[in-house]
Motif scaffolding. Structure first.
Motif, PDB file in Angstrom:
ATOM      1  N   ILE A 133       7.665   7.325   0.428  1.00 28.07           N
ATOM      2  CA  ILE A 133       8.913   6.612   0.692  1.00 28.07           C
ATOM      3  C   ILE A 133       9.389   5.892  -0.568  1.00 28.07           C
ATOM      4  O   ILE A 133      10.568   5.908  -0.917  1.00 28.07           O
ATOM      5  CB  ILE A 133       8.721   5.604   1.842  1.00 28.07           C
ATOM      6  N   ALA A 134       8.442   5.268  -1.275  1.00 27.70           N
ATOM      7  CA  ALA A 134       8.784   4.564  -2.514  1.00 27.70           C
ATOM      8  C   ALA A 134       9.396   5.515  -3.528  1.00 27.70           C
ATOM      9  O   ALA A 134      10.378   5.181  -4.202  1.00 27.70           O
ATOM     10  CB  ALA A 134       7.527   3.907  -3.095  1.00 27.70           C
ATOM     11  N   ASP A 135       8.831   6.720  -3.637  1.00 31.83           N
ATOM     12  CA  ASP A 135       9.362   7.704  -4.577  1.00 31.83           C
ATOM     13  C   ASP A 135      10.786   8.114  -4.203  1.00 31.83           C
ATOM     14  O   ASP A 135      11.640   8.313  -5.076  1.00 31.83           O
ATOM     15  CB  ASP A 135       8.449   8.940  -4.613  1.00 31.83           C
ATOM     16  N   GLU A 136      11.045   8.272  -2.914  1.00 35.50           N
ATOM     17  CA  GLU A 136      12.381   8.679  -2.464  1.00 35.50           C
ATOM     18  C   GLU A 136      13.414   7.570  -2.706  1.00 35.50           C
ATOM     19  O   GLU A 136      14.554   7.849  -3.092  1.00 35.50           O
ATOM     20  CB  GLU A 136      12.363   9.037  -0.968  1.00 35.50           C
ATOM     21  N   LEU A 137      13.005   6.310  -2.482  1.00 35.04           N
ATOM     22  CA  LEU A 137      13.950   5.197  -2.566  1.00 35.04           C
ATOM     23  C   LEU A 137      14.034   4.585  -3.957  1.00 35.04           C
ATOM     24  O   LEU A 137      14.912   3.767  -4.226  1.00 35.04           O
ATOM     25  CB  LEU A 137      13.576   4.108  -1.554  1.00 35.04           C
ATOM     26  N   GLY A 138      13.106   4.976  -4.842  1.00 36.36           N
ATOM     27  CA  GLY A 138      13.126   4.422  -6.186  1.00 36.36           C
ATOM     28  C   GLY A 138      12.694   2.970  -6.248  1.00 36.36           C
ATOM     29  O   GLY A 138      13.204   2.192  -7.063  1.00 36.36           O
ATOM     30  N   VAL A 139      11.762   2.578  -5.357  1.00 39.82           N
ATOM     31  CA  VAL A 139      11.238   1.214  -5.350  1.00 39.82           C
ATOM     32  C   VAL A 139       9.717   1.279  -5.395  1.00 39.82           C
ATOM     33  O   VAL A 139       9.120   2.357  -5.385  1.00 39.82           O
ATOM     34  CB  VAL A 139      11.703   0.447  -4.084  1.00 39.82           C
ATOM     35  N   SER A 140       9.070   0.135  -5.420  1.00 35.12           N
ATOM     36  CA  SER A 140       7.609   0.105  -5.461  1.00 35.12           C
ATOM     37  C   SER A 140       7.022   0.294  -4.067  1.00 35.12           C
ATOM     38  O   SER A 140       7.689   0.074  -3.052  1.00 35.12           O
ATOM     39  CB  SER A 140       7.124  -1.232  -6.041  1.00 35.12           C
ATOM     40  N   GLN A 141       5.743   0.671  -4.041  1.00 32.71           N
ATOM     41  CA  GLN A 141       5.050   0.819  -2.755  1.00 32.71           C
ATOM     42  C   GLN A 141       4.961  -0.525  -2.037  1.00 32.71           C
ATOM     43  O   GLN A 141       5.050  -0.602  -0.813  1.00 32.71           O
ATOM     44  CB  GLN A 141       3.659   1.413  -2.987  1.00 32.71           C
ATOM     45  N   ALA A 142       4.819  -1.615  -2.823  1.00 34.47           N
ATOM     46  CA  ALA A 142       4.752  -2.945  -2.226  1.00 34.47           C
ATOM     47  C   ALA A 142       6.068  -3.299  -1.530  1.00 34.47           C
ATOM     48  O   ALA A 142       6.069  -3.907  -0.448  1.00 34.47           O
ATOM     49  CB  ALA A 142       4.432  -3.983  -3.299  1.00 34.47           C
ATOM     50  N   ALA A 143       7.183  -2.895  -2.145  1.00 36.06           N
ATOM     51  CA  ALA A 143       8.484  -3.152  -1.520  1.00 36.06           C
ATOM     52  C   ALA A 143       8.619  -2.385  -0.211  1.00 36.06           C
ATOM     53  O   ALA A 143       9.129  -2.916   0.785  1.00 36.06           O
ATOM     54  CB  ALA A 143       9.603  -2.764  -2.482  1.00 36.06           C
ATOM     55  N   VAL A 144       8.149  -1.140  -0.213  1.00 36.42           N
ATOM     56  CA  VAL A 144       8.198  -0.338   1.018  1.00 36.42           C
ATOM     57  C   VAL A 144       7.380  -0.995   2.107  1.00 36.42           C
ATOM     58  O   VAL A 144       7.769  -1.034   3.281  1.00 36.42           O
ATOM     59  CB  VAL A 144       7.701   1.095   0.745  1.00 36.42           C
ATOM     60  N   SER A 145       6.211  -1.532   1.738  1.00 30.17           N
ATOM     61  CA  SER A 145       5.367  -2.217   2.715  1.00 30.17           C
ATOM     62  C   SER A 145       6.119  -3.365   3.368  1.00 30.17           C
ATOM     63  O   SER A 145       6.048  -3.575   4.587  1.00 30.17           O
ATOM     64  CB  SER A 145       4.097  -2.728   2.031  1.00 30.17           C
ATOM     65  N   GLN A 146       6.887  -4.098   2.549  1.00 28.65           N
ATOM     66  CA  GLN A 146       7.690  -5.194   3.093  1.00 28.65           C
ATOM     67  C   GLN A 146       8.779  -4.671   4.014  1.00 28.65           C
ATOM     68  O   GLN A 146       9.034  -5.233   5.085  1.00 28.65           O
ATOM     69  CB  GLN A 146       8.316  -6.003   1.963  1.00 28.65           C
ATOM     70  N   TYR A 147       9.439  -3.584   3.598  1.00 24.68           N
ATOM     71  CA  TYR A 147      10.488  -2.994   4.426  1.00 24.68           C
ATOM     72  C   TYR A 147       9.933  -2.586   5.784  1.00 24.68           C
ATOM     73  O   TYR A 147      10.526  -2.866   6.828  1.00 24.68           O
ATOM     74  CB  TYR A 147      11.083  -1.760   3.745  1.00 24.68           C
ATOM     75  N   VAL A 148       8.804  -1.893   5.777  1.00 28.38           N
ATOM     76  CA  VAL A 148       8.227  -1.365   7.014  1.00 28.38           C
ATOM     77  C   VAL A 148       7.786  -2.501   7.932  1.00 28.38           C
ATOM     78  O   VAL A 148       7.908  -2.414   9.165  1.00 28.38           O
ATOM     79  CB  VAL A 148       7.053  -0.414   6.696  1.00 28.38           C
ATOM     80  N   ARG A 149       7.257  -3.604   7.337  1.00 29.23           N
ATOM     81  CA  ARG A 149       6.834  -4.755   8.147  1.00 29.23           C
ATOM     82  C   ARG A 149       8.021  -5.572   8.639  1.00 29.23           C
ATOM     83  O   ARG A 149       7.880  -6.423   9.518  1.00 29.23           O
ATOM     84  CB  ARG A 149       5.908  -5.664   7.336  1.00 29.23           C
TER      85      ARG A 149
END
Length: 307
Positions: free
Chosen positions: A36-52
């Motif tokens: 997801i991070a690769d698709e959105l161009g953000v960090s994995q940590a940011a994705v974790s925040q989004y998902v939570r």
């Protein structure tokens, strides 16, 4: 009066909201957080925040059905590989344009700049540039067609040795630079079809000249694809009600000769072909309103052959 640009609303409110919505949808599609991070161009940590759900979103955007539908479409396309980031951006830009036209972005902007309220502000809405929209549409049609061909099993069998190209002209095209196609043509490597580059205008002289000849008689016939000539394909065309027209393989004055042939008939056959000549491989052209329709017509003929 404090000065806030509409683009600030997009960067500070719209994009974080969209990223959060996309992350949630892609998570439901089964992608890993790193994917997801690769698709959105953000960090994995940011994705974790989004998902939570540990991010602030603009609820007026998130609750809008147009955006919800677009996010689902993009997430499904990215997850299945049927949509690339270019097309995803196009989908989001369409939503942004709607949101700016007296929509949620406009409402948020008026909150940030109360002096705008009640003025019927049209800072963002100046109408679309028809030429730009037509060019984008033509490029998108070629892009979709090339991807569909590359993902269709067995299609390599109809790719000629010189490669295949697929093109779409803008309305009222007047020369080859008004026709979008794939630079370098689609090529086969074993059983795979490779798309060497993104579509560009003026990338295929032969496909462009053939489309321009067709448009001289039927202006809405702006798409074509060229493949190898073979009897099963021509038989399938006849079975489908498209009586193929043969023409001379010579490149000399080809566009003019095709124009005259189409004009004499009063219409453009949906399938035309030649049997080749010295140094010229036998080629068949299939026409459509755009590259998308031409490709769909070709694949329908292939299904008839296989069936």
């Amino acid at each position: 009066m404090s000065l806030h640009l509409p683009s600030e609303i997009i960067v500070e409110r719209f994009l974080p909201t969209v990223r959060a919505m996309l992350a949630a949808e892609l998570d439901e599609q089964g992608l890993t957080q790193q994917e997801i991070a690769d698709e959105l161009g953000v960090s994995q940590a940011a994705v974790s925040q989004y998902v939570r759900g540990d991010v602030t979103v603009e609820q007026r955007f998130a609750d809008d059905q147009r955006l919800q539908s677009t996010v689902k479409t993009i997430a499904t396309g990215l997850a299945t590989g049927s949509m690339d980031s270019y097309e995803a951006l196009g989908e989001l830009l369409a939503v942004i344009r709607e949101f700016e036209d007296r929509g949620p972005i406009c409402a948020v902007h008026e909150e940030e700049m109360p002096a705008l309220a009640g003025l019927g502000c049209d800072l963002c809405v100046r109408g679309t540039d028809d030429t730009v929209e037509q060019e984008r549409s033509a490029l998108a049609a070629v892009r979709r067609s090339a991807r569909r061909l590359a993902n269709t099993p067995g299609i390599a069998a109809v790719i000629p040795n010189v490669g295949t190209n697929v093109g779409t002209a803008i309305p009222e095209a007047s020369d080859e630079t008004d026709v979008a196609a794939v630079p370098g043509r689609l090529q086969t490597v074993g059983s795979r079809v490779l798309v060497p580059a993104d579509p560009e205008f003026g990338a295929s002289k032969q496909v462009a000249s053939t489309i321009l000849a067709a448009m001289s008689v039927e202006s809405d016939l702006r798409g074509a694809i060229n493949v190898a000539t073979n009897d099963p394909l021509l038989d399938a065309a006849r079975e489908a009600g498209y009586e193929p027209m043969d023409f001379d393989a010579s490149y000399e004055n080809r566009q003019q000769r095709l124009r005259e042939s189409f004009a004499d008939r009063g219409s453009v056959p949906r399938v035309i072909y030649h049997e080749g000549a010295f140094g010229i491989e036998p080629i068949t052209y299939v026409f459509g309103e755009t590259a998308t329709e031409a490709t769909a017509r070709l694949l329908d003929l292939r299904e008839r052959i296989e069936g």
